[in-house]
Design a protein around this motif. Structure first.
Motif, PDB file in Angstrom:
ATOM      1  N   LEU A  77     -68.504 -23.691  45.965  1.00 33.89           N
ATOM      2  CA  LEU A  77     -69.755 -23.955  45.267  1.00 33.89           C
ATOM      3  C   LEU A  77     -69.593 -25.129  44.305  1.00 33.89           C
ATOM      4  O   LEU A  77     -70.448 -26.026  44.251  1.00 33.89           O
ATOM      5  CB  LEU A  77     -70.231 -22.708  44.511  1.00 33.89           C
ATOM      6  CG  LEU A  77     -70.722 -21.550  45.365  1.00 33.89           C
ATOM      7  CD1 LEU A  77     -70.892 -20.291  44.511  1.00 33.89           C
ATOM      8  CD2 LEU A  77     -72.020 -21.903  46.077  1.00 33.89           C
ATOM      9  N   GLY A  78     -68.513 -25.129  43.555  1.00 36.12           N
ATOM     10  CA  GLY A  78     -68.268 -26.205  42.604  1.00 36.12           C
ATOM     11  C   GLY A  78     -68.103 -27.564  43.254  1.00 36.12           C
ATOM     12  O   GLY A  78     -68.435 -28.593  42.655  1.00 36.12           O
ATOM     13  N   GLU A  81     -72.120 -28.218  44.841  1.00 32.50           N
ATOM     14  CA  GLU A  81     -73.332 -28.092  44.031  1.00 32.50           C
ATOM     15  C   GLU A  81     -73.049 -28.624  42.629  1.00 32.50           C
ATOM     16  O   GLU A  81     -71.907 -28.685  42.192  1.00 32.50           O
ATOM     17  CB  GLU A  81     -73.784 -26.629  43.960  1.00 32.50           C
ATOM     18  CG  GLU A  81     -74.142 -26.042  45.315  1.00 32.50           C
ATOM     19  CD  GLU A  81     -74.557 -24.577  45.239  1.00 32.50           C
ATOM     20  OE1 GLU A  81     -74.886 -24.089  44.140  1.00 32.50           O
ATOM     21  OE2 GLU A  81     -74.525 -23.915  46.296  1.00 32.50           O
ATOM     22  N   ASP A  82     -74.123 -28.968  41.924  1.00 25.30           N
ATOM     23  CA  ASP A  82     -73.997 -29.497  40.575  1.00 25.30           C
ATOM     24  C   ASP A  82     -73.956 -28.352  39.567  1.00 25.30           C
ATOM     25  O   ASP A  82     -74.968 -27.700  39.322  1.00 25.30           O
ATOM     26  CB  ASP A  82     -75.164 -30.443  40.282  1.00 25.30           C
ATOM     27  CG  ASP A  82     -75.029 -31.132  38.942  1.00 25.30           C
ATOM     28  OD1 ASP A  82     -73.880 -31.328  38.473  1.00 25.30           O
ATOM     29  OD2 ASP A  82     -76.072 -31.466  38.348  1.00 25.30           O
ATOM     30  N   ASN A  83     -72.791 -28.089  39.017  1.00 26.82           N
ATOM     31  CA  ASN A  83     -72.576 -27.051  38.009  1.00 26.82           C
ATOM     32  C   ASN A  83     -73.248 -25.722  38.363  1.00 26.82           C
ATOM     33  O   ASN A  83     -74.045 -25.179  37.595  1.00 26.82           O
ATOM     34  CB  ASN A  83     -73.052 -27.536  36.630  1.00 26.82           C
ATOM     35  CG  ASN A  83     -72.553 -26.658  35.505  1.00 26.82           C
ATOM     36  OD1 ASN A  83     -71.429 -26.193  35.516  1.00 26.82           O
ATOM     37  ND2 ASN A  83     -73.396 -26.426  34.522  1.00 26.82           N
ATOM     38  N   ALA A 130     -63.032 -35.036  41.452  1.00 25.34           N
ATOM     39  CA  ALA A 130     -63.478 -33.712  41.900  1.00 25.34           C
ATOM     40  C   ALA A 130     -62.981 -32.616  40.968  1.00 25.34           C
ATOM     41  O   ALA A 130     -63.647 -31.587  40.809  1.00 25.34           O
ATOM     42  CB  ALA A 130     -63.012 -33.451  43.330  1.00 25.34           C
ATOM     43  N   TRP A 131     -61.816 -32.811  40.355  1.00 19.39           N
ATOM     44  CA  TRP A 131     -61.258 -31.787  39.473  1.00 19.39           C
ATOM     45  C   TRP A 131     -62.046 -31.639  38.180  1.00 19.39           C
ATOM     46  O   TRP A 131     -61.904 -30.652  37.467  1.00 19.39           O
ATOM     47  CB  TRP A 131     -59.782 -32.086  39.187  1.00 19.39           C
ATOM     48  CG  TRP A 131     -58.986 -31.950  40.437  1.00 19.39           C
ATOM     49  CD1 TRP A 131     -58.502 -32.954  41.224  1.00 19.39           C
ATOM     50  CD2 TRP A 131     -58.640 -30.736  41.086  1.00 19.39           C
ATOM     51  NE1 TRP A 131     -57.865 -32.429  42.323  1.00 19.39           N
ATOM     52  CE2 TRP A 131     -57.932 -31.064  42.255  1.00 19.39           C
ATOM     53  CE3 TRP A 131     -58.864 -29.379  40.792  1.00 19.39           C
ATOM     54  CZ2 TRP A 131     -57.438 -30.097  43.131  1.00 19.39           C
ATOM     55  CZ3 TRP A 131     -58.365 -28.420  41.657  1.00 19.39           C
ATOM     56  CH2 TRP A 131     -57.666 -28.782  42.806  1.00 19.39           C
ATOM     57  N   LYS A 132     -62.913 -32.632  37.895  1.00 20.18           N
ATOM     58  CA  LYS A 132     -63.763 -32.568  36.706  1.00 20.18           C
ATOM     59  C   LYS A 132     -65.069 -31.826  36.975  1.00 20.18           C
ATOM     60  O   LYS A 132     -65.795 -31.494  36.042  1.00 20.18           O
ATOM     61  CB  LYS A 132     -64.078 -33.984  36.212  1.00 20.18           C
ATOM     62  CG  LYS A 132     -62.850 -34.731  35.758  1.00 20.18           C
ATOM     63  CD  LYS A 132     -63.202 -36.158  35.386  1.00 20.18           C
ATOM     64  CE  LYS A 132     -61.947 -36.958  35.094  1.00 20.18           C
ATOM     65  NZ  LYS A 132     -62.243 -38.381  34.910  1.00 20.18           N
ATOM     66  N   MET A 144     -66.729 -24.315  33.366  1.00 22.47           N
ATOM     67  CA  MET A 144     -65.301 -24.353  33.662  1.00 22.47           C
ATOM     68  C   MET A 144     -65.074 -25.417  34.722  1.00 22.47           C
ATOM     69  O   MET A 144     -65.742 -25.411  35.758  1.00 22.47           O
ATOM     70  CB  MET A 144     -64.835 -22.993  34.194  1.00 22.47           C
ATOM     71  CG  MET A 144     -65.023 -21.862  33.226  1.00 22.47           C
ATOM     72  SD  MET A 144     -64.609 -20.284  34.020  1.00 22.47           S
ATOM     73  CE  MET A 144     -64.791 -19.174  32.631  1.00 22.47           C
ATOM     74  N   SER A 145     -64.130 -26.314  34.460  1.00 23.78           N
ATOM     75  CA  SER A 145     -63.826 -27.344  35.450  1.00 23.78           C
ATOM     76  C   SER A 145     -63.024 -26.726  36.594  1.00 23.78           C
ATOM     77  O   SER A 145     -62.379 -25.677  36.438  1.00 23.78           O
ATOM     78  CB  SER A 145     -63.024 -28.484  34.815  1.00 23.78           C
ATOM     79  OG  SER A 145     -61.699 -28.055  34.539  1.00 23.78           O
ATOM     80  N   LEU A 146     -63.052 -27.387  37.727  1.00 27.47           N
ATOM     81  CA  LEU A 146     -62.260 -26.913  38.850  1.00 27.47           C
ATOM     82  C   LEU A 146     -60.766 -26.965  38.531  1.00 27.47           C
ATOM     83  O   LEU A 146     -60.000 -26.111  38.977  1.00 27.47           O
ATOM     84  CB  LEU A 146     -62.579 -27.704  40.119  1.00 27.47           C
ATOM     85  CG  LEU A 146     -64.011 -27.567  40.638  1.00 27.47           C
ATOM     86  CD1 LEU A 146     -64.157 -28.275  41.974  1.00 27.47           C
ATOM     87  CD2 LEU A 146     -64.451 -26.116  40.737  1.00 27.47           C
TER      88      LEU A 146
END
Length: 173
Positions: A77-78, A81-83, A130-132, A144-146
């Motif tokens: 999902l993260g 999708e946007d947040n 992407a990790w952000k 929560m960030s990935l």
């Protein structure tokens, strides 16, 4: 030692490629570590709580599968999708359902091997940005960030393996 947290509580770490690679390896290898932790335990041992008032070993193994299935979906999902708002669940109630009480733990171990293969593959070559990406956890009321989630779930696997291995050590199994 606090038997609830045999490796301590999760402590977020600043972003680094080295830490990310270490956590990705923990995701990749968790199923084997969990399988080793339960090796040769008999039914009585599998039904032993890791601490007074805690789950038994069987519930811990099934919980890791439940939790990490949710984690995989949260990451997907993260990433797409946007947040997005993620869905919390009642872990303690899930631990009492029939699929936990009646299904052998090798089913969850097998599931974890397949799940972690997919999960690790999905995360392995993500670009740094992407990790952000974030998800919103409504129970904790925070984004929560990935990267944060990667660390939390790497810790989560080690945490529950340690529940079992420390129980084994204390009981001389």
């Amino acid at each position: 030692m606090d038997l609830r947290y045999p490796i301590g509580k999760y402590e977020p770490q600043p972003f680094s490629d080295k830490q990310k690679r270490a956590w990705l390896q923990e995701i990749q290898f968790l199923p084997g570590l969990l399988e080793s932790a339960i090796e040769n335990l008999d039914e009585k041992q599998l039904n032993t709580p890791y601490r007074d008032g805690g789950w038994n070993v069987k519930q811990v193994v099934h919980h890791v599968a439940d939790s990490h299935m949710n984690a995989y979906i949260r990451f997907k999902l993260g990433l797409t999708e946007d947040n997005p708002t993620i869905k919390p669940y009642e872990e303690a109630l899930w631990a009492g359902l029939n699929d936990v009480t009646a299904v052998p733990i090798n089913i969850s171990i097998t599931l974890l091997y397949a799940l972690h293969t997919r999960w690790h593959s999905a995360l392995l070559n993500l670009p740094p940005e992407a990790w952000k990406r974030t998800v919103f956890h409504p129970e904790h009321k925070k984004e929560m960030s990935l990267y944060f989630l990667l660390g939390m779930y790497a810790w989560h696997g080690r945490h529950h393996v340690a529940h079992i291995t420390s129980l084994r050590e204390r009981n001389g199994w």
